[in-house]
Structures are given as structure tokens and as C-alpha cells.
Enzyme design. Structure first.
Site, short mmCIF file in Angstrom:
data_model
loop_
_atom_site.label_atom_id
_atom_site.label_comp_id
_atom_site.label_asym_id
_atom_site.label_seq_id
_atom_site.Cartn_x
_atom_site.Cartn_y
_atom_site.Cartn_z
N HIS A 1 -1.33 5.18 7.31
CA HIS A 1 -0.94 5.01 6.11
C HIS A 1 -0.61 7.13 6.28
CE1 HIS A 1 -2.36 1.55 5.09
NE2 HIS A 1 -2.06 1.68 4.30
N SER B 1 1.22 -1.49 -0.02
CA SER B 1 -0.09 0.15 0.03
C SER B 1 0.76 1.34 -0.08
CB SER B 1 -0.39 0.07 1.22
OG SER B 1 -0.40 0.38 2.46
N ASP C 1 -6.99 6.97 8.35
CA ASP C 1 -6.70 5.96 9.57
C ASP C 1 -5.15 5.71 10.27
OD1 ASP C 1 -4.18 5.15 7.64
OD2 ASP C 1 -5.16 4.04 6.60
#
Length: 350
Positions: free
Chosen positions: A249, A84, A246
Site C-alpha cells: 500500500h 483499502s 507492508d
């Protein structure tokens, strides 16, 4: 993968790699974390962290395409692989993704178009690189950027296994004619929702993997840049600004700093380290590769690449490696490290 040559380093070298990884983690609170594990504290903290950090929702924006189309010349083909962090999860505009930032910077520095293909997958572990590499090779890339390792830590993939998959991918890309730059495992101890003592253990695991990645990747002919807790102090001071929604990240600004740390190494890997507007660097010197891996794991923004000393790639302590501390936007000065000498009177330092 079926790449000619060896896929996995020989056993003695692999033992040394893991020894380097363990040494890189000294002083990170392992003793406290090990004691807490016997009481079940770590399991409870892991459950709490999973509840605090939301699951992935919408995919990151696509960033494939041509950057700098107005520049002359044939495009440089760059592929971005990994998890990610490589895909740019947490941002909403394509220009904010690491791939787009790197492609834009590369195009502007070299004044040539850059064709970008992103194969990174949210949630990927090192075992999944094989499929990304196979797809990337069909594009005949000039350079590949890989960001991987965080999910291997959270999934407790054995470091030797995670690194084996990574080095297989690096060797395949190098055999296909691509230069390879790997951003090593980030320091998960910098993530705020993870509380001590689990945070200390996460830092230890992250540094173990990052050091092992450096040894393996440079041995395979690639370049590494340690990401570590790249923005640790700023994340602590400005969590709302540096984290994505979140709280796990990076935000757009966080990705911009990571891309700024990687770009000079991508340029050097392509043979353009002396471009017209050079990126400031401090040449820290030459070390044996195991010592270079230890230092890089502790100091974010450190580039490690293979080098020669008096015409030889190896010395008494193993392969020679060169460290550079990159001066990049948005991050404070890198801590000074006392000079290390692995052999007598190495010439050519500056």
C-alpha cells in the site's frame, strides 16, 4: 439495487467495452507471461508474493467528520467508497487518509465545510460496493469518490462482472443526486514484491479493468481519474519512502499524490472547475470514449468525462469524452501524446 433505468449496458456496448480493455493492454508483456503460465512459474510467483506481502492487521484510522467547520455555509457531503486504497490502509493518522486529504482540500478551495463519511472497506471487491452504496445514500451525498479494482485483479474477478457491479453503484448514486468520481484500478505491475513475468500479467489485467471502468462509468454519467502507476518511478527510486510498511500500500506521501490527482476532478464534478485558484490543466482534447479509455489507462492522472461536440453527446465512434491531464503535486510531467482526431474539424479545442 433496484435503480430505475438500466443497470447493465446493452450487450453490443459491453462487447466493445471489453474490446477496449484488451486493446489498452497491448504491449505489456502478455506473450511472455502466457508462456510462463504453462510452466507453473506464475503460480510459484503468486505464492511468493503472498508470503512477502503481510496480511492486513489494524484497520485504517477513521476519518469521518466535519472539515473546515469555521467556514460559512451548509456543509458539502462527501462519501468515500471502495477498498483499502480508499480507506487509507497503511497510514496511522486520520489526516493522512485519502478521505481526509480530499475533504480538507475541498473545504479550503471552496471555503465551505465538508462533511465526510467513509464507507470503504479493506479487502473489498466491486461486488461489495452495493452495500457501501446503500449506506452512503442514507447520507444524501453531494459527491461520491470511489477507489476500487485492485482486489478484483488479485482475485481474478472477470472484468465484465467487476465493471457491472461498479456501474450499478454509479447509477444508484447518480439517481440519488450525487456526482461520482472514480479512481480507476491501479497498476499492480508497479508493486515490487510481484516479480516478472507475473508483474507483466498483473499490469495487463489492471489496464484491462481500468479501461473498462472508464467506459462504463462515463457512460453512466460519472467522471474517472486514471491512477495507474501514479508514482511508479518514485516508488522504484524511493521504495522506503513511498510504500507503507507492508510494501504493497502507499505511504502517506503516496496517498497525498493520489488525492492531489483526484481533487481537481472532484471540484469540476461539483461545478467549481473555475475556482479562484485554478489547478493547472492541459486540455488534451476530445476523443471517442473508447479511445479516451485506452489513453487514460496508459497515462496516470488523466481525467475522463462525458462531453458534447456541436450539441451531440455521440459521434461515429460512440460517445464523446474529454481528456484532461492534471498537473498535480509530487508527480513528474505526463508523457506527451500525439493528438488524435476521431472526426473532422472538432471546434472548441484549447
Amino acid at each position: 439495487m433496484g435503480v430505475a433505468g438500466s443497470v447493465v449496458p446493452d450487450r453490443p456496448r459491453w462487447r466493445r467495452t471489453l474490446r477496449v480493455a484488451r486493446l489498452a493492454a497491448i504491449g505489456t508483456g502478455a506473450t511472455v507471461a502466457a508462456a510462463a503460465a504453462t510452466t507453473g512459474v506464475l503460480l510459484g510467483q503468486a505464492r511468493q508474493a503472498r508470503r512477502t506481502i503481510p496480511m492486513a492487521e489494524a484497520p485504517p484510522p477513521r476519518c469521518d467528520g466535519i472539515y473546515g467547520p469555521k467556514f460559512p455555509g451548509s456543509p458539502i457531503t462527501m462519501v468515500v467508497l471502495g477498498d483499502s486504497s480508499a480507506a487509507g490502509y497503511g497510514v496511522h493518522r486520520r489526516r493522512e487518509t485519502p478521505g481526509a486529504l480530499l475533504a480538507t482540500g475541498l473545504s479550503r478551495r471552496l471555503r465551505r465545510p465538508v462533511r465526510l463519511h467513509r464507507f470503504a472497506v479493506v479487502g473489498a471487491i466491486s461486488a461489495g460496493l452495493k452495500f457501501q452504496v446503500e449506506a452512503a445514500l442514507e447520507c444524501h451525498p453531494d459527491v461520491a469518490v470511489i477507489l476500487i479494482g485492485g482486489n478484483d485483479v488479485t482475485n481474478r474477478t472477470p472484468p465484465a462482472l467487476a465493471v457491472r457491479y461498479l456501474v450499478e453503484g454509479v447509477r444508484a448514486l447518480r439517481a440519488g443526486g450525487a456526482e461520482v468520481v472514480v479512481g480507476t484500478c491501479p497498476d499492480l505491475g508497479a508493486i515490487r514484491p510481484i516479480q516478472p513475468p507475473l508483474r507483466w500479467l498483473a499490469r495487463r489485467w489492471s489496464r484491462q479493468l481500468a479501461a473498462a471502468q472508464t467506459v462504463a462509468v462515463v457512460s453512466a454519467g460519472g467522471w474517472t481519474v486514471s491512477l495507474g502507476d501514479l508514482l511508479g518511478p518514485r516508488f522504484t527510486a524511493e521504495p522506503g519512502r513511498m510504500f507503507a510498511w507492508d510494501r504493497f500500500h502507499p505511504s502517506a506521501e503516496g496517498y497525498a499524490a493520489a488525492a492531489a490527482a483526484l481533487l481537481p476532478t472532484v471540484l469540476s464534478a461539483l461545478g467549481h472547475g473555475g475556482e479562484r485558484r485554478p489547478t493547472p490543466t492541459r486540455l488534451e482534447g476530445v476523443r471517442s470514449l473508447p479511445k479516451a479509455a485506452q489513453e487514460a489507462a496508459r497515462h496516470p492522472g488523466t481525467e475522463v468525462s462525458g462531453t458534447q461536440v456541436r450539441g451531440s453527446e455521440s459521434g461515429p465512434a460512440g460517445r464523446w469524452a474529454q481528456l484532461r491531464r492534471r498537473a498535480f503535486f509530487g508527480v513528474g510531467p505526463t508523457p506527451q501524446v500525439a493528438p488524435t482526431v476521431d472526426s473532422p474539424a472538432v471546434e472548441g479545442f484549447s
